[in-house]
Design an enzyme around this catalytic site. Structure first.
Site, PDB file in Angstrom:
ATOM      1  CG  HIS A  61       8.269  -7.410  -8.653  1.00 17.36           C
ATOM      2  ND1 HIS A  61       7.389  -6.161  -9.167  1.00 17.36           N
ATOM      3  CD2 HIS A  61       7.157  -7.873  -7.984  1.00 17.36           C
ATOM      4  CE1 HIS A  61       6.220  -6.471  -9.310  1.00 17.36           C
ATOM      5  NE2 HIS A  61       5.833  -7.661  -8.535  1.00 17.36           N
ATOM      6  NE  ARG A  82       2.042  -3.872  -9.143  1.00 12.58           N
ATOM      7  CZ  ARG A  82       2.300  -5.342  -8.912  1.00 12.58           C
ATOM      8  NH1 ARG A  82       2.926  -5.494  -7.852  1.00 12.58           N
ATOM      9  NH2 ARG A  82       1.603  -6.036  -9.769  1.00 12.58           N
TER      10      ARG A  82
HETATM   11  P1  NDP Z   1      -6.751  -6.652  -3.318  1.00 15.23           P
HETATM   12  O1  NDP Z   1      -7.339  -6.194  -4.401  1.00 15.23           O
HETATM   13  O2  NDP Z   1      -7.427  -7.741  -2.803  1.00 15.23           O
HETATM   14  O3  NDP Z   1      -6.946  -5.623  -2.073  1.00 15.23           O
HETATM   15  C1  NDP Z   1      -6.485  -4.357  -2.186  1.00 15.23           C
HETATM   16  C2  NDP Z   1      -6.666  -3.649  -0.999  1.00 15.23           C
HETATM   17  O4  NDP Z   1      -6.263  -2.171  -0.989  1.00 15.23           O
HETATM   18  C3  NDP Z   1      -8.023  -3.572  -0.347  1.00 15.23           C
HETATM   19  O5  NDP Z   1      -8.214  -3.500   0.979  1.00 15.23           O
HETATM   20  C4  NDP Z   1      -8.709  -2.182  -0.805  1.00 15.23           C
HETATM   21  O6  NDP Z   1      -9.595  -1.525  -0.233  1.00 15.23           O
HETATM   22  C5  NDP Z   1      -7.205  -1.296  -0.634  1.00 15.23           C
HETATM   23  N1  NDP Z   1      -7.445  -0.145  -1.316  1.00 15.23           N
HETATM   24  C6  NDP Z   1      -7.262   0.055  -2.723  1.00 15.23           C
HETATM   25  N2  NDP Z   1      -7.618   1.507  -3.145  1.00 15.23           N
HETATM   26  C7  NDP Z   1      -7.509   1.977  -2.102  1.00 15.23           C
HETATM   27  C8  NDP Z   1      -7.390   3.467  -1.522  1.00 15.23           C
HETATM   28  N3  NDP Z   1      -7.691   4.465  -2.567  1.00 15.23           N
HETATM   29  N4  NDP Z   1      -7.438   3.716  -0.348  1.00 15.23           N
HETATM   30  C9  NDP Z   1      -7.305   2.823   0.597  1.00 15.23           C
HETATM   31  N5  NDP Z   1      -7.450   1.611   0.314  1.00 15.23           N
HETATM   32  C10 NDP Z   1      -7.398   1.158  -0.895  1.00 15.23           C
HETATM   33  O7  NDP Z   1      -5.410  -6.783  -3.645  1.00 15.23           O
HETATM   34  P2  NDP Z   1      -4.140  -7.751  -3.029  1.00 15.23           P
HETATM   35  O8  NDP Z   1      -4.170  -7.815  -1.408  1.00 15.23           O
HETATM   36  O9  NDP Z   1      -4.551  -9.345  -3.873  1.00 15.23           O
HETATM   37  O10 NDP Z   1      -3.011  -7.165  -3.627  1.00 15.23           O
HETATM   38  C11 NDP Z   1      -2.409  -5.746  -3.213  1.00 15.23           C
HETATM   39  C12 NDP Z   1      -1.175  -5.491  -3.919  1.00 15.23           C
HETATM   40  O11 NDP Z   1      -0.098  -6.145  -3.739  1.00 15.23           O
HETATM   41  C13 NDP Z   1      -1.421  -5.943  -5.667  1.00 15.23           C
HETATM   42  O12 NDP Z   1      -2.165  -4.791  -6.138  1.00 15.23           O
HETATM   43  C14 NDP Z   1      -0.037  -5.771  -6.116  1.00 15.23           C
HETATM   44  O13 NDP Z   1       0.161  -4.379  -6.401  1.00 15.23           O
HETATM   45  C15 NDP Z   1       0.644  -6.213  -4.928  1.00 15.23           C
HETATM   46  N6  NDP Z   1       1.684  -7.570  -5.052  1.00 15.23           N
HETATM   47  C16 NDP Z   1       2.700  -7.436  -5.106  1.00 15.23           C
HETATM   48  C17 NDP Z   1       3.482  -8.623  -5.377  1.00 15.23           C
HETATM   49  C18 NDP Z   1       4.980  -8.877  -4.893  1.00 15.23           C
HETATM   50  O14 NDP Z   1       5.735  -9.881  -5.733  1.00 15.23           O
HETATM   51  N7  NDP Z   1       5.629  -7.663  -4.778  1.00 15.23           N
HETATM   52  C19 NDP Z   1       3.026 -10.080  -5.420  1.00 15.23           C
HETATM   53  C20 NDP Z   1       1.275  -9.893  -5.266  1.00 15.23           C
HETATM   54  C21 NDP Z   1       0.775  -8.699  -5.002  1.00 15.23           C
HETATM   55  P3  NDP Z   1     -11.082  -2.345   0.102  1.00 15.23           P
HETATM   56  O15 NDP Z   1     -10.905  -3.496   0.827  1.00 15.23           O
HETATM   57  O16 NDP Z   1     -11.901  -1.279   0.987  1.00 15.23           O
HETATM   58  O17 NDP Z   1     -11.588  -2.391  -1.397  1.00 15.23           O
END
Ligand code: NDP
Length: 311
Positions: free
Chosen positions: A275, A223
């Site tokens: 995007h 993002r």
């Molecule tokens: P998930 O919810 O499965 O995973 C999020 C990850 O981020 C987890 O490992 C989580 O940690 C970690 N995280 C969240 N907050 C923090 C923090 N404060 N500090 C450290 N780690 C943190 O999301 P996805 O993997 O499915 O997707 C990730 C992002 O990718 C989406 O939210 C979206 O913004 C982006 N995206 C972009 C796309 C594009 O076309 N450009 C397409 C799809 C997604 P923990 O495992 O410990 O909970």
């Protein structure tokens, strides 16, 4: 069961859900308001506020993407209705391809050759050993963990960072603030696949970008809010003269579409993509949507979005 669908190509999603659940009434969000009323489920991507506010007896909301930042900020999102989001659903592989493309672009000096070509400059660059080119992945969720595994299988040392502690084969896992700083100082390339939350906003700020080794690069398919854009521009340096950072591949931005006057468009060591890193493949996503609907109806426990954590 009544389901209202809101997404760009809603008719395709409607047809696919109807095919899998012939007994369900599936409407797109442009159906008349009286028909949409009293739906059991919303399956939405970037829904307008009125669509959330008009419903009186929702049992669940399915976010038709991985990022829930837009949905959680939509006024009128009912606090007592469970929200689920797509997890991987085919996006992970596409995000892994995008990231691998970016990694190879910098690792094999394609950025340098692109700059040499207008001057007909025939200058090969040494290929470093992969073992000397570690990559950091911020975010080890459904998508980040898959991207990390792909890069590890491609032969790169991979370091990953998440909120909670993790164990992923082939990935050295870090967590917490100290873990992040430790990771950044070791990697040639950092990839941000975190959600947009209050905690992750501006996580790659000037101080953290400075922790990356001289000549490192940044890939952001997560993002736009994750990176302080001005700090990134400052770290990249002006025009052809490299600064602390070597280059960036960016798919997401604080403002989308990226305004025409944003200096990232013109920067010679930045690649801007609109995007497109991880679109949602309909066939994979539909299977997941159907299994969510069945699980809701069966009263099964589902891994729901945590609005407090923001993802
Ligand atoms: P998930 O919810 O499965 O995973 C999020 C990850 O981020 C987890 O490992 C989580 O940690 C970690 N995280 C969240 N907050 C923090 C923090 N404060 N500090 C450290 N780690 C943190 O999301 P996805 O993997 O499915 O997707 C990730 C992002 O990718 C989406 O939210 C979206 O913004 C982006 N995206 C972009 C796309 C594009 O076309 N450009 C397409 C799809 C997604 P923990 O495992 O410990 O909970």
């Amino acid at each position: 069961m009544k389901i209202v669908v809101h997404i760009d190509d809603a008719a395709q999603w409607q047809a696919a859900i109807e095919k899998a659940l012939p007994q369900a009434t599936v409407l797109t969000s442009d159906a008349p308001a009286e028909a949409r009323a009293n739906a059991d489920y919303l399956a939405v991507w970037k829904a307008p506020a009125h669509l959330l506010q008009e419903q009186a007896q929702l049992k669940g909301i399915i976010n038709l993407g991985a990022g829930v930042d837009h949905l959680l900020k939509t006024p009128g999102l009912p606090s007592d209705v469970p929200v689920v989001k797509l997890r991987d659903a085919g996006m992970g592989e596409l995000m892994a391809d995008y990231t691998l493309y970016g990694v190879l672009h910098f690792y094999r000096s394609m950025d340098r050759y692109a700059q040499q070509q207008p001057n007909a400059e025939w200058q090969p660059h040494q290929v470093p050993e992969k073992s000397h080119w570690p990559i950091g992945i911020l975010g080890l969720g459904a998508i980040g963990s898959l991207v990390a595994t792909h890069l590890s299988q491609a032969g790169f040392p991979v370091l990953g960072w998440s909120r909670s502690a993790k164990q992923i084969s082939g990935v050295e896992c870090f967590h917490g603030d100290a873990g992040l700083d430790g990771l950044l100082s070791q990697v040639q390339c950092v990839v941000t696949i975190l959600p947009d939350t209050a905690e992750t906003h501006g996580i790659l700020n000037a101080k953290r970008l400075a922790k990356l080794p001289q000549g490192a690069c940044v890939i952001n398919p997560g993002r736009g809010s994750l990176i302080d854009e001005q700090a990134l521009l400052d770290s990249l340096g002006k025009d052809r003269k490299p600064g602390h950072l070597r280059g960036a591949l960016l798919d997401v931005f604080c403002e989308e579409p990226l305004p025409a006057n944003n200096p990232l468009w013109q920067h010679p060591r930045v690649i801007v993509t609109p995007h497109m890193a991880g679109p949602t493949p309909l066939s994979d996503a539909i299977d997941q949507v159907i299994s969510y609907l069945r699980a809701f109806e069966a009263g099964e426990e589902l891994a729901t979005v945590n609005p407090d954590a923001g993802y």
